[in-house]
Design an enzyme around this catalytic site. Sequence first.
Site, short mmCIF file in Angstrom:
data_model
loop_
_atom_site.label_atom_id
_atom_site.label_comp_id
_atom_site.label_asym_id
_atom_site.label_seq_id
_atom_site.Cartn_x
_atom_site.Cartn_y
_atom_site.Cartn_z
N TYR A 55 -6.63 3.09 -12.74
CA TYR A 55 -6.13 2.94 -11.36
C TYR A 55 -5.31 1.66 -11.24
O TYR A 55 -4.23 1.65 -10.65
CB TYR A 55 -7.31 2.92 -10.40
CG TYR A 55 -6.91 2.89 -8.94
CD1 TYR A 55 -6.59 4.05 -8.25
CD2 TYR A 55 -6.86 1.68 -8.24
CE1 TYR A 55 -6.23 4.03 -6.92
CE2 TYR A 55 -6.50 1.65 -6.90
CZ TYR A 55 -6.19 2.82 -6.25
OH TYR A 55 -5.83 2.78 -4.92
N SER B 249 -1.50 -0.82 -3.66
CA SER B 249 -2.92 -1.14 -3.54
C SER B 249 -3.10 -2.65 -3.69
O SER B 249 -2.20 -3.35 -4.18
CB SER B 249 -3.70 -0.42 -4.66
OG SER B 249 -5.03 -0.88 -4.76
#
Length: 251
Positions: free
Chosen positions: A156, A143
């Site tokens: 996250y 990410s």
Amino acid sequence: MKWFDLTGKTAVVTGAARGLGRAMAVGLAQAGADVVLVTNRSSAEEAKQEIESLGRKAVIVQADVSDQQALPKIVEAALSEFGKLDILVNNAGIIHRTAAADHSFVDWQEVIDTNLHSVFTLSQLAGREMIKQGSGKIINIASMLSFQGGINVPGYTASKHAVAGLTKALANEWASKGVQVNAIAPGYMSTDNTEALRNDENRSRQILERIPAGRWGTAEDLAGAVVFLASRASDYMAGHVLCVDGGWMVR
């Protein structure tokens, strides 16, 4: 195009029912691979039909990747259906958006179990088979928050930093055994995970202003990247985190 030909290869893609996972699974099938579609919450029947329409085989495995006990059956399905496992795409992931001061441990644990623990265990299970056969490709989905801190997503962010590190650690051990481990770091993509951001007029504007490409990414933007990392074309790549971000990281 022989460098990108995946004919005769077997791929496992987690979170394959929709979004990024479905697009990558279809992209692999377009390059010639048969695919094991791993899904938890929603049906992957449409993805299966799309792959079969390309003349490739597809098998659906219903599994919650946050459950460690469910992970061996994913690899077992690939081996029983196709006799081997050549490509693993660790795509399944979740996000909880809560300010760090209020972020519950339950939410933290769910994100870590899904985004990190499953990646390690599935990579280990698949890696053992790939080492035995002397070849294989593991592609983890990282990410932009493998590099940055984000806002209101501590679990996250921690998980995606760890995925980038795990990618490098496994590459160090397995590259000499014919197994390449790399990652793709998608930019800001138009998916369910970013719906809250896209619906926030201020944050959406701020994000778009930083993307040189001037748009949110689409799931199909990852298809070429995953085929590249799954193919012979990337045989001398190991431990790399490939940004597919419209230029976000260079802005």
